[in-house]
Scaffold this motif. Structure first.
Motif, PDB file in Angstrom:
ATOM      1  N   MET A   1       0.923  -1.336   0.029  1.00 25.70           N
ATOM      2  CA  MET A   1      -0.117  -0.043   0.051  1.00 25.70           C
ATOM      3  C   MET A   1       0.808   1.274   0.113  1.00 25.70           C
ATOM      4  SD  MET A   1      -2.811   1.200   2.699  1.00 25.70           S
ATOM      5  CE  MET A   1      -3.795  -0.040   2.570  1.00 25.70           C
ATOM      6  N   LYS A   2       0.434   2.199  -0.921  1.00 23.51           N
ATOM      7  CA  LYS A   2       1.123   3.390  -0.909  1.00 23.51           C
ATOM      8  C   LYS A   2       1.043   4.323   0.482  1.00 23.51           C
ATOM      9  CE  LYS A   2       0.796   8.091  -2.755  1.00 23.51           C
ATOM     10  NZ  LYS A   2      -0.162   9.092  -3.445  1.00 23.51           N
ATOM     11  N   GLN A   3       2.180   4.694   0.873  1.00 23.08           N
ATOM     12  CA  GLN A   3       2.198   5.615   2.176  1.00 23.08           C
ATOM     13  C   GLN A   3       1.479   6.963   1.852  1.00 23.08           C
ATOM     14  OE1 GLN A   3       6.095   6.896   3.886  1.00 23.08           O
ATOM     15  NE2 GLN A   3       5.247   5.651   5.507  1.00 23.08           N
ATOM     16  N   LEU A   4       0.688   7.262   2.660  1.00 22.04           N
ATOM     17  CA  LEU A   4       0.106   8.720   2.360  1.00 22.04           C
ATOM     18  C   LEU A   4       0.924   9.709   2.888  1.00 22.04           C
ATOM     19  CD1 LEU A   4      -3.431   7.758   4.144  1.00 22.04           C
ATOM     20  CD2 LEU A   4      -2.697   7.945   1.471  1.00 22.04           C
ATOM     21  N   LYS A   5       0.851  10.736   2.186  1.00 22.39           N
ATOM     22  CA  LYS A   5       1.858  11.953   2.402  1.00 22.39           C
ATOM     23  C   LYS A   5       0.846  12.988   3.269  1.00 22.39           C
ATOM     24  CE  LYS A   5       4.515  15.741   0.126  1.00 22.39           C
ATOM     25  NZ  LYS A   5       4.934  16.392  -1.123  1.00 22.39           N
ATOM     26  N   VAL A   6       1.444  13.547   4.088  1.00 22.88           N
ATOM     27  CA  VAL A   6       0.533  14.450   5.062  1.00 22.88           C
ATOM     28  C   VAL A   6       1.472  15.835   4.904  1.00 22.88           C
ATOM     29  CG1 VAL A   6      -0.357  15.177   7.309  1.00 22.88           C
ATOM     30  CG2 VAL A   6       0.001  12.812   6.476  1.00 22.88           C
ATOM     31  N   THR A   7       0.581  16.904   4.337  1.00 19.98           N
ATOM     32  CA  THR A   7       1.176  18.203   4.221  1.00 19.98           C
ATOM     33  C   THR A   7       0.569  19.008   5.252  1.00 19.98           C
ATOM     34  OG1 THR A   7       1.359  18.290   1.930  1.00 19.98           O
ATOM     35  CG2 THR A   7       1.174  20.258   2.828  1.00 19.98           C
ATOM     36  N   ILE A   8       1.233  19.589   6.212  1.00 20.39           N
ATOM     37  CA  ILE A   8       0.903  20.503   6.988  1.00 20.39           C
ATOM     38  C   ILE A   8       0.885  21.898   6.614  1.00 20.39           C
ATOM     39  CG2 ILE A   8       1.362  21.215   9.748  1.00 20.39           C
ATOM     40  CD1 ILE A   8       2.916  18.494   9.940  1.00 20.39           C
TER      41      ILE A   8
END
Length: 236
Positions: free
Chosen positions: A1-8
């Motif tokens: 599963m692709k790792q989700l990117k989190v933008t702050i």
């Protein structure tokens, strides 16, 4: 599963009155996160360079995109929109510069909740502080039908998590006191109830210089009246 990117996404402002100190604390809480795929977008309303200098000092530990923003200076919603528009993450995490993450697993907790619930939007539990040592007034978010009248039980924008979607909702450009209530009402109308993340993820810092302490009673009432009237008619 692709790792989700989190933008702050962080709207910032400093006039040598605590902005850099607060943002430094937020940056430290981001750098401490145990989740690996995080970047930061700064939209800066400052007329001085202190925020930019701080971003450069953290450039080796955080992936930061800095944007100097002169549009709608004084309105945090417009400033936050610029950060959100320039965000590339799968999940977007607004944070006001006064606030910070409660612990080093906050982002992991948010991502785990998204993977379980596949939410469009969510609100995290939080607590308040004045000195970053003692905590009070815990926030367990719940949606209220009259939120557009100012009855906000969800918490501030730093508790919000957004799944990046086509046709993204953005904040009103010219609301300060009611900007979050207006956004939450529109999110409910489009996506339904938010997912509630019951784990404490954010800390809301309360201090004399925060914007909510500088808005006059007249400005507050004008914004409340505007938003109430807005939801009496079609708004989108």
């Amino acid at each position: 599963m692709k790792q989700l990117k989190v933008t702050i996404a962080i709207p910032t402002y400093d006039d040598n009155n605590g902005g850099v100190e607060n943002l430094n604390n937020l940056f430290e809480s981001i750098a401490a996160q145990d989740y690996p795929s995080i970047d930061v977008v700064i939209s800066d309303h400052s007329e001085i360079l202190t925020i930019k200098d701080l971003c450069e000092s953290f450039s080796e530990v955080l992936d930061i995109k800095y944007i100097k923003n002169d549009k709608d200076r004084g309105y945090w919603g417009s400033n936050l929109n610029t950060a959100l528009i320039n965000s590339s993450g799968d999940l977007l995490k607004p944070m006001l510069q006064d606030d910070y993450f409660f612990n080093d697993s906050a982002i992991s907790t948010i991502v785990n909740n998204f993977e379980e619930n596949n939410f469009k939007w969510a609100m995290c539990a939080g607590v308040h502080t004045q000195d970053r040592n003692s905590f009070y007034n815990p926030v367990l978010p719940r949606y209220t039908e009259d939120i557009h009248k100012g009855n906000n039980k969800l918490g501030g924008p730093s508790g919000l998590v957004i799944c990046k979607l086509p046709g993204q909702l953005y904040f009103s450009s010219h609301l300060n006191w009611m900007g979050d209530c207006d956004y939450y009402k529109r999110s409910f109308k489009r996506h339904g109830l938010p997912t509630i993340i019951e784990d404490t993820c954010v800390v809301y810092k309360q201090w004399a210089g925060q914007m909510t302490n500088t808005i006059t009673d007249k400005q507050k009432q004008e914004e409340v009246t505007y938003v109430i009237n807005k939801f009496r008619t079609p708004y989108e």
